[in-house]
Design an enzyme around this catalytic site. Structure first.
Site, PDB file in Angstrom:
ATOM      1  N   GLY A 144      15.721  21.648  47.859  1.00  0.00           N
ATOM      2  CA  GLY A 144      15.765  22.551  46.723  1.00  0.00           C
ATOM      3  C   GLY A 144      17.138  22.677  46.096  1.00  0.00           C
ATOM      4  O   GLY A 144      17.270  22.740  44.862  1.00  0.00           O
ATOM      5  N   THR A 145      18.178  22.696  46.910  1.00  0.00           N
ATOM      6  CA  THR A 145      19.529  22.867  46.379  1.00  0.00           C
ATOM      7  C   THR A 145      19.919  21.695  45.486  1.00  0.00           C
ATOM      8  O   THR A 145      20.440  21.881  44.376  1.00  0.00           O
ATOM      9  CB  THR A 145      20.545  23.022  47.520  1.00  0.00           C
ATOM     10  OG1 THR A 145      20.294  24.260  48.204  1.00  0.00           O
ATOM     11  CG2 THR A 145      21.972  23.029  46.997  1.00  0.00           C
TER      12      THR A 145
ATOM     13  N   ASN B 249      12.901  34.895  46.705  1.00  0.00           N
ATOM     14  CA  ASN B 249      12.845  34.558  48.122  1.00  0.00           C
ATOM     15  C   ASN B 249      12.999  35.763  49.036  1.00  0.00           C
ATOM     16  O   ASN B 249      12.569  35.727  50.193  1.00  0.00           O
ATOM     17  CB  ASN B 249      13.926  33.526  48.455  1.00  0.00           C
ATOM     18  CG  ASN B 249      15.299  33.932  47.958  1.00  0.00           C
ATOM     19  OD1 ASN B 249      15.495  34.131  46.762  1.00  0.00           O
ATOM     20  ND2 ASN B 249      16.242  34.058  48.867  1.00  0.00           N
TER      21      ASN B 249
ATOM     22  N   SER C 220      10.586  22.431  47.528  1.00  0.00           N
ATOM     23  CA  SER C 220      11.195  21.997  48.786  1.00  0.00           C
ATOM     24  C   SER C 220      10.142  21.904  49.875  1.00  0.00           C
ATOM     25  O   SER C 220       9.332  22.829  50.052  1.00  0.00           O
ATOM     26  CB  SER C 220      12.292  22.981  49.204  1.00  0.00           C
ATOM     27  OG  SER C 220      12.927  22.557  50.390  1.00  0.00           O
ATOM     28  N   GLY C 221      10.151  20.813  50.632  1.00  0.00           N
ATOM     29  CA  GLY C 221       9.100  20.537  51.599  1.00  0.00           C
ATOM     30  C   GLY C 221       9.002  21.509  52.755  1.00  0.00           C
ATOM     31  O   GLY C 221       7.895  21.834  53.215  1.00  0.00           O
ATOM     32  N   HIS C 222      10.141  22.009  53.246  1.00  0.00           N
ATOM     33  CA  HIS C 222      10.078  22.803  54.473  1.00  0.00           C
ATOM     34  C   HIS C 222       9.564  24.228  54.248  1.00  0.00           C
ATOM     35  O   HIS C 222       9.413  24.986  55.214  1.00  0.00           O
ATOM     36  CB  HIS C 222      11.444  22.827  55.169  1.00  0.00           C
ATOM     37  CG  HIS C 222      12.466  23.715  54.539  1.00  0.00           C
ATOM     38  ND1 HIS C 222      12.862  24.905  55.107  1.00  0.00           N
ATOM     39  CD2 HIS C 222      13.192  23.591  53.410  1.00  0.00           C
ATOM     40  CE1 HIS C 222      13.793  25.464  54.362  1.00  0.00           C
ATOM     41  NE2 HIS C 222      14.006  24.690  53.320  1.00  0.00           N
TER      42      HIS C 222
ATOM     43  N   THR D  57      19.193   5.218  48.599  1.00  0.00           N
ATOM     44  CA  THR D  57      18.030   4.783  49.378  1.00  0.00           C
ATOM     45  C   THR D  57      17.163   5.979  49.733  1.00  0.00           C
ATOM     46  O   THR D  57      17.637   7.006  50.212  1.00  0.00           O
ATOM     47  CB  THR D  57      18.490   4.068  50.669  1.00  0.00           C
ATOM     48  OG1 THR D  57      19.280   2.932  50.311  1.00  0.00           O
ATOM     49  CG2 THR D  57      17.293   3.613  51.486  1.00  0.00           C
TER      50      THR D  57
ATOM     51  N   CYS E 248      25.346  40.053  56.715  1.00  0.00           N
ATOM     52  CA  CYS E 248      26.393  40.212  57.729  1.00  0.00           C
ATOM     53  C   CYS E 248      26.418  39.066  58.725  1.00  0.00           C
ATOM     54  O   CYS E 248      27.469  38.683  59.215  1.00  0.00           O
ATOM     55  CB  CYS E 248      26.209  41.530  58.475  1.00  0.00           C
ATOM     56  SG  CYS E 248      26.439  42.986  57.436  1.00  0.00           S
TER      57      CYS E 248
END
Length: 401
Positions: free
Chosen positions: A71-72, A151, A199-201, A237, A325
């Site tokens: 995602g980033t 999120n 994002s896959g995860h 790749t 924190c």
């Protein structure tokens, strides 16, 4: 000890079908998809199939999907790529104050490169106001980037209305949909989206792989140079096992979407109702109804989020807090502060994000241990009435067994 995972917004376990297929492309089918021999052609075909599955999950065409490392990278490519390709047209970008840091830090970088960024505020439910979006548009605006779902608090943004403004003004619209894709139905064509990050995860695929949807015709430049992979938009790749895993996870997510949403929504409502019935001095964070099915976020007065997380972990429950924190910062969540919460209330937040593997028994267990933990932590807080009572009567904290 019972162990319960309530942190699916952070990451999800890889599906067994996904892991099995990925292993096959690590050991047996290991060719480079750019190679023209049979080993390469076999893998190239599998990558194309994975691209088709990802496209089908969001209603896109396969040639509009570009694989990334997550995602980033996809967020960086969307913002920087559009900014670079359209800088002759304008230098203004609109986003919100509650975006993921992959968006916010990219915008900060672009500001240093001469671009102007408007960070829109949100209301008390973490929702952006349509009139604020419209009023922020100038003749220099080239891109609007608003996340699909937050999120931390799960609030879903008015994506359709924002896309209408963007289309009317001839401005590209990108949404960071990392939390939503695979967990909530999305059709990029119906929503009139120009770019979308996933994002896959976040939906039982592997970590380290994601994708950027780029509508055909959108002007975008690559932000890195290399070979011709991914039509030169994202050279390098291909991470074949990751891509194969992402494709399989997308296939499963599309197949099981309706059943999954019904399951975790029922669990979410059961947990939310139970917390409200058992614990006082609390605040539900995020929109009460327009939110992700598995997100539960509460602030508990007179409680520190880190202490709450550690105590839950001792009971076998993994969750997360709105305070940063644990990452070395004493600042509470920028999302909760943008919603108008005070530092003290924001520090006492708890995010429970449910997944398909959670059960009603998990919720019952949480509703048994959470009130006890809150009561104990409040008894130690100098601001809590429970603490004052305990000081006046040392045995008062023992009135329940």
């Amino acid at each position: 000890m019972k162990r319960i995972y309530f942190d699916h917004s952070a990451t999800t376990p890889v599906d067994e079908e996904v892991a099995k297929l990925m292993l096959e492309y690590m050991t047996e089918k290991f060719g480079n998809p750019s190679s023209i021999h049979s080993f390469g052609r076999e893998v190239h075909k599998a990558v194309d199939e994975a691209r088709n599955h990802v496209a089908a999950l969001i209603g896109a065409n396969a040639n509009e999907i570009f694989f990334t490392s997550g995602g980033t990278e996809a967020d960086n490519l969307a913002l920087k790529g559009v900014a670079l390709a359209n800088r002759k047209k304008g230098n203004h970008i609109i986003t919100t104050a509650i975006e993921h840091h992959a968006i916010l830090h990219t915008c900060e970088y672009l500001e240093k490169q001469g671009f102007s960024i408007t960070y829109l505020p949100v209301d008390e439910h973490a929702r952006v106001k349509i009139e604020d979006v419209r009023n922020a548009v100038t003749d220099q605006t080239i891109l609007i980037s608003v996340m699909f779902a937050n999120n931390e608090v799960g609030t879903i943004q008015p994506i359709t209305e924002i896309s209408e403004i963007a289309k009317e003004k001839g401005i590209y619209f990108h949404t960071d949909a990392v939390q939503a894709v695979g967990n909530y139905p999305i059709d990029v064509k119906e929503l009139n989206l120009d770019l979308l990050t996933l994002s896959g995860h976040k939906f039982h695929g592997p970590k380290g792989v994601g994708a950027l949807y780029v509508r055909r015709g959108v002007r975008i430049e690559s932000v890195q140079q290399g070979g011709g992979q991914e039509r030169s938009i994202r050279p390098g790749t291909e991470n074949v096992p990751g891509i194969i895993g992402l494709g399989k996870a997308a296939e499963i997510a599309k197949r099981d979407m309706e059943k999954k949403i019904a399951h975790i929504t029922a669990l979410r409502d059961k947990l939310t109702t139970g917390i409200r019935e058992r614990i006082s001095d609390i605040k539900l964070n995020g929109h009460p109804t327009i939110r992700m099915p598995g997100n539960v976020n509460f602030s508990f007065s007179y409680v520190e989020g880190e202490s709450l997380l550690l105590n839950l972990d001792l009971k076998g429950i993994a969750a997360s807090s709105g305070s940063a924190c644990t990452s070395g910062s004493l600042d509470p969540s920028h999302v909760l502060l943008a919603m108008g919460l005070t530092h003290e209330v924001a520090h006492g937040s708890l995010r429970i994000s449910l997944g398909r593997g959670n059960t009603a028994e998990d919720i019952d267990y949480c509703l048994t241990v959470l009130p006890e933990i809150i009561e104990r932590l409040r008894s130690m807080s100098p601001l809590s009435s429970t603490s004052t009572m305990a000081e006046n009567n040392p045995c008062s904290s023992c009135h329940k067994h």
